[in-house]
Design an enzyme around this catalytic site. Sequence first.
Site, PDB file in Angstrom:
ATOM      1  N   ASP A  14     -54.160  23.494  27.815  1.00 57.22           N
ATOM      2  CA  ASP A  14     -54.203  23.838  29.245  1.00 57.22           C
ATOM      3  C   ASP A  14     -55.403  23.226  29.959  1.00 57.22           C
ATOM      4  O   ASP A  14     -55.256  22.594  31.000  1.00 57.22           O
ATOM      5  CB  ASP A  14     -54.266  25.363  29.439  1.00 57.22           C
ATOM      6  CG  ASP A  14     -52.963  26.036  29.095  1.00 57.22           C
ATOM      7  OD1 ASP A  14     -52.497  25.854  27.950  1.00 57.22           O
ATOM      8  OD2 ASP A  14     -52.414  26.733  29.955  1.00 57.22           O
ATOM      9  N   ARG A  94     -67.487  37.310  30.047  1.00 58.53           N
ATOM     10  CA  ARG A  94     -67.101  36.642  31.303  1.00 58.53           C
ATOM     11  C   ARG A  94     -68.222  36.499  32.315  1.00 58.53           C
ATOM     12  O   ARG A  94     -68.347  35.445  32.931  1.00 58.53           O
ATOM     13  CB  ARG A  94     -65.892  37.334  31.934  1.00 58.53           C
ATOM     14  CG  ARG A  94     -64.651  37.364  31.034  1.00 58.53           C
ATOM     15  CD  ARG A  94     -64.239  35.995  30.556  1.00 58.53           C
ATOM     16  NE  ARG A  94     -63.168  36.083  29.568  1.00 58.53           N
ATOM     17  CZ  ARG A  94     -62.705  35.067  28.862  1.00 58.53           C
ATOM     18  NH1 ARG A  94     -63.211  33.859  29.027  1.00 58.53           N
ATOM     19  NH2 ARG A  94     -61.748  35.232  27.986  1.00 58.53           N
ATOM     20  N   ASP A 123     -59.005  38.578  32.822  1.00 64.41           N
ATOM     21  CA  ASP A 123     -60.069  37.576  32.785  1.00 64.41           C
ATOM     22  C   ASP A 123     -60.191  36.781  34.074  1.00 64.41           C
ATOM     23  O   ASP A 123     -61.292  36.447  34.507  1.00 64.41           O
ATOM     24  CB  ASP A 123     -59.869  36.644  31.587  1.00 64.41           C
ATOM     25  CG  ASP A 123     -60.140  37.368  30.284  1.00 64.41           C
ATOM     26  OD1 ASP A 123     -61.025  38.247  30.273  1.00 64.41           O
ATOM     27  OD2 ASP A 123     -59.472  37.066  29.279  1.00 64.41           O
ATOM     28  N   SER A 174     -52.046  35.642  21.875  1.00 63.16           N
ATOM     29  CA  SER A 174     -53.133  35.120  22.698  1.00 63.16           C
ATOM     30  C   SER A 174     -54.424  35.715  22.144  1.00 63.16           C
ATOM     31  O   SER A 174     -54.574  36.931  22.058  1.00 63.16           O
ATOM     32  CB  SER A 174     -52.910  35.536  24.154  1.00 63.16           C
ATOM     33  OG  SER A 174     -54.090  35.276  24.882  1.00 63.16           O
TER      34      SER A 174
HETATM   35  N1  ARG Z   1     -57.468  43.006  27.046  1.00 62.78           N
HETATM   36  C1  ARG Z   1     -58.773  42.507  26.742  1.00 62.78           C
HETATM   37  C2  ARG Z   1     -59.599  42.405  27.979  1.00 62.78           C
HETATM   38  O1  ARG Z   1     -59.107  42.465  29.030  1.00 62.78           O
HETATM   39  C3  ARG Z   1     -58.725  41.240  25.963  1.00 62.78           C
HETATM   40  C4  ARG Z   1     -58.271  40.029  26.697  1.00 62.78           C
HETATM   41  C5  ARG Z   1     -58.188  38.894  25.760  1.00 62.78           C
HETATM   42  N2  ARG Z   1     -57.926  37.673  26.398  1.00 62.78           N
HETATM   43  C6  ARG Z   1     -57.093  36.768  25.860  1.00 62.78           C
HETATM   44  N3  ARG Z   1     -56.914  35.668  26.533  1.00 62.78           N
HETATM   45  N4  ARG Z   1     -56.508  36.957  24.717  1.00 62.78           N
HETATM   46  O2  ARG Z   1     -60.793  42.282  27.921  1.00 62.78           O
END
Ligand code: ARG
Length: 338
Positions: A14, A94, A123, A174
């Site tokens: 990506d 983040r 995210d 993911s």
């Molecule tokens: N649900 C978790 C969060 O919001 C993990 C997100 C993980 N991201 C991913 N791209 N797999 O912090």
Amino acid sequence: MADKAVLAYSGGLDTSVAVRWIKEKYGYDVVTFTVDIGNVANLEAIRLKALNAGAVDAVVADAREQFISDYVWPSLQADALYEGEYSLATAIGRPLIARLLVDVAREKGAVAVAHGCTGKGNDQVRLDVGIGTLGPDLKIIAPAREWGMTREELIHYAEQAAIPVPVTRKSPYSIDENLWGRSIETGVLEDPWVEPPADVYAWTRDPDKTPAGARYIEIEFVQGVPVGLDGTRMGGVKLVETLHAVAGEHGVGRVDHVENRLVGIKSREIYEAPAATVLLKAHAALQNLVLTKDQLRFKALVATQYSDLIYNGLWFSGLRHNLAAYVEDTQRFVTGMV
Ligand code: ARG
């Protein structure tokens, strides 16, 4: 000379396509930025990949110590555990990524910042809010939210643009990783009746295969910050890595949780966080020994609020700042400095 955009670059399909797509769609020269917070095996290889994909410049940084000392330790001091389950590894990374992206944008005189998040998760909000707070004049581009390409179309795009397509097989999940934990979602996991398949786990041993007997570890805290293990002082990254190995071997740190996302949906998540699990437990136990009942009750309220702030991408907010000051102050009690 064209204006520049700084793109958060992972080296995957990506973001490799995004390098070219941003140039085509927006006309910006793309500077990539890749940061290691415990998630990158080879920064130099990624740097070369970015240049191959068409970046005019590729910046890489090892921010592991900064991640632990400026983000993870404050969240540990605050006992941040979202919904009592998730130690917030992805979420806490983040704001640091947002901050470094904005720093690189300033350094390079860029007018835009780009990231590879889709429109489905938390995210994107964390990065958008972080970037928007620290660099309100910067335009934010999220190619994967805009282009509407399937994986097949992405591969086709990459081939047309002569971008080397990573040969790695697409994972059925993911996954996001950093020093504080590993987050796994999507695929069969979306059905909460399904027991997580064994291939979900990479950091923790199956509880059936762990060594027999207990393993004791002595953790030394100074004002809520772990500074040593079993009598040996060490830096944050080393300490987390050491605990990770020991706890992971003992099958500690698996979490299976249906989580309430910021964007309003529920989502089934698996986490592996061996070091975080041990440190959060130990820190809570230590505080329980020395804080008063009222302090403990109030701190639990603060912890909930603090976790929500991290989860919701509000690290760079006035309230987070206020709560951090409160948390720092209670940690002085823990160490007997009041
Ligand atoms: N649900 C978790 C969060 O919001 C993990 C997100 C993980 N991201 C991913 N791209 N797999 O912090």
